[in-house]
Scaffold this active site. Structure first.
Site, PDB file in Angstrom:
ATOM      1  N   ARG A 244       1.044  -1.276   0.129  1.00 10.97           N
ATOM      2  CA  ARG A 244       0.027   0.049  -0.105  1.00 10.97           C
ATOM      3  C   ARG A 244       0.872   1.273  -0.037  1.00 10.97           C
ATOM      4  O   ARG A 244       2.080   1.294   0.916  1.00 10.97           O
ATOM      5  CB  ARG A 244      -0.974   0.096   1.246  1.00 10.97           C
ATOM      6  CG  ARG A 244      -2.117  -0.814   1.120  1.00 10.97           C
ATOM      7  CD  ARG A 244      -2.969  -0.162  -0.041  1.00 10.97           C
ATOM      8  NE  ARG A 244      -4.560  -1.078  -0.302  1.00 10.97           N
ATOM      9  CZ  ARG A 244      -4.396  -1.919  -0.997  1.00 10.97           C
ATOM     10  NH1 ARG A 244      -3.492  -2.314  -1.965  1.00 10.97           N
ATOM     11  NH2 ARG A 244      -5.607  -2.379  -1.130  1.00 10.97           N
ATOM     12  N   GLU A 273      -3.546   7.536  -6.096  1.00  9.99           N
ATOM     13  CA  GLU A 273      -3.477   6.840  -7.402  1.00  9.99           C
ATOM     14  C   GLU A 273      -4.827   7.152  -8.031  1.00  9.99           C
ATOM     15  O   GLU A 273      -5.842   7.138  -7.624  1.00  9.99           O
ATOM     16  CB  GLU A 273      -3.371   5.244  -7.132  1.00  9.99           C
ATOM     17  CG  GLU A 273      -2.216   4.665  -6.619  1.00  9.99           C
ATOM     18  CD  GLU A 273      -2.150   3.291  -6.166  1.00  9.99           C
ATOM     19  OE1 GLU A 273      -3.497   2.545  -6.615  1.00  9.99           O
ATOM     20  OE2 GLU A 273      -1.229   2.664  -5.665  1.00  9.99           O
ATOM     21  N   HIS A 292       0.234  -0.371  -9.797  1.00 10.45           N
ATOM     22  CA  HIS A 292      -0.413  -1.114  -9.059  1.00 10.45           C
ATOM     23  C   HIS A 292      -0.862  -2.400  -9.676  1.00 10.45           C
ATOM     24  O   HIS A 292      -1.991  -2.758  -9.725  1.00 10.45           O
ATOM     25  CB  HIS A 292      -1.689  -0.340  -8.440  1.00 10.45           C
ATOM     26  CG  HIS A 292      -2.163  -0.964  -7.289  1.00 10.45           C
ATOM     27  ND1 HIS A 292      -2.725  -0.118  -6.199  1.00 10.45           N
ATOM     28  CD2 HIS A 292      -2.375  -2.365  -6.650  1.00 10.45           C
ATOM     29  CE1 HIS A 292      -3.225  -0.842  -5.292  1.00 10.45           C
ATOM     30  NE2 HIS A 292      -3.005  -2.010  -5.608  1.00 10.45           N
TER      31      HIS A 292
END
Length: 347
Positions: A244, A273, A292
């Site tokens: 994270r 993001e 990601h």
């Protein structure tokens, strides 16, 4: 099937950006009288949810807070595609009597641990910059940028569930001699079984050649790798984050990289993001960034979608879901840094 429909079926709303298709969800939920409706990435969630009044919300990264929850009077469950669920207000959902579930067991520990190793190797061997230099017709550039040796290297894991253990196995195959772990919930028997050395967080930062993060994001773990702990790291150290973004103080990390106080970083997740154009990591030297994507393979995404839909199906059948994350308060952790017992962030 889209948003426009004439059905009187109950609605399962999917907050995008999501996936290429929702065939897995439709197959699992076919036994229920439900219709799947997607809410586009640029569409305001609250009015869209008010119009749909879904019985279930399925979501990846978009926030689901009090406003989104209150927009859905018939809501029963919020299913998070993935392991981490910090984008969902689980406490408020609990006051509304709603299930919040995550999907911790869709098998992406293989993909995430591979991605962690890939980021390490790309940074360690300067693959991205070397590729760019070769494409610009440079050659014989071997010692133009230093590459430290990693003999008898130490891997430091912050968080060590299924993904961390797989990462440890892969790094050890590369020749890492010692695996140091900070995880208050790592059982001694598991540590001994996998030859993991449990240490304090500051000690880990001091001794590790590579620090790889595999912890959930909570109030206690936010910026667990902060300026003070980055200052403890070796000059040749590498930071890898596939968990994270909020676990790392990005400004402090970028500053240390720019000032040459650590060697490099491989980052797959970010505090905001999609990545903001002013994020300082974009201009930090010897830094490899991905979007990601550590969790992804064709196998893992199909399994993730299917298992998320199965949780929704259980609730629609009047049963409790398996991965019910807001059932009870988090367990206390005397160390002051809480690493959730079962959570292993991947997606």
């Amino acid at each position: 099937m889209g948003r426009n429909h004439q059905s009187t079926s109950a609605i399962v709303a999917i907050l995008e950006p999501g996936y290429a298709t929702y065939d897995a969800e439709r197959a699992v939920l076919a036994e229920h009288d439900v219709h799947i409706a997607t809410i586009g990435a640029t569409e305001a969630a609250v009015p869209a949810l008010q119009a749909l009044n879904p019985v279930a919300i399925m979501v990846r990264e978009r926030p689901v807070g009090a406003a989104e929850i209150d927009a859905c009077p018939t809501l029963k469950i919020i299913a998070r595609y993935g392991v981490g669920y910090d984008n969902i207000d689980t406490a408020y959902a609990q006051t509304r009597g709603l299930y919040v579930v995550n999907i911790p067991d869709y098998g992406a520990e293989r993909e995430v641990s591979e991605h962690a190793v890939a980021l390490y190797l790309a940074v360690q061997r300067r693959l991205v910059t070397r590729d760019g230099e070769v494409r610009q017709q440079h050659w014989g550039i071997g010692q133009a940028a230093r590459i430290p040796g990693r003999e008898r290297a130490v891997l430091g894991l912050i968080g060590c569930g299924k993904i961390g253990i797989q990462a440890a196995t892969k790094f050890r195959a590369l020749g890492f001699e010692r695996i140091a772990v900070f995880d208050p919930y790592l059982a001694e028997t598991v540590a001994n079984q996998h030859d993991l050395d449990r240490v304090g967080l500051n000690e880990l930062c001091e001794i590790a050649d590579v620090i790889s993060l595999h912890a959930p994001l909570t109030a206690e773990t936010r910026h667990v790798l902060n300026a003070e702990r980055i200052a403890l790291m070796k000059p040749d150290a590498i930071v890898v984050n596939v968990a994270r973004g909020g676990l790392v103080d990005e400004v402090a990390l970028a500053t240390a990289l720019t000032e040459g106080r650590i060697y490099g970083a491989g980052i797959d997740v970010f505090e905001q993001e999609p990545l903001r154009p002013d994020n300082p990591l974009l201009s930090a030297p010897n830094t490899v960034l991905t979007d990601h994507a550590a969790w992804y393979s064709e196998r893992s995404v199909e399994m993730l979608q299917r298992r998320a839909a199965e949780e929704v199906s259980r609730v629609l059948h009047g049963k409790d879901p398996i991965n019910w994350v807001n059932r009870q308060p988090a367990l206390p952790n005397p160390s002051g840094v809480r690493l959730a017992r079962s959570a292993q962030p991947t997606a």
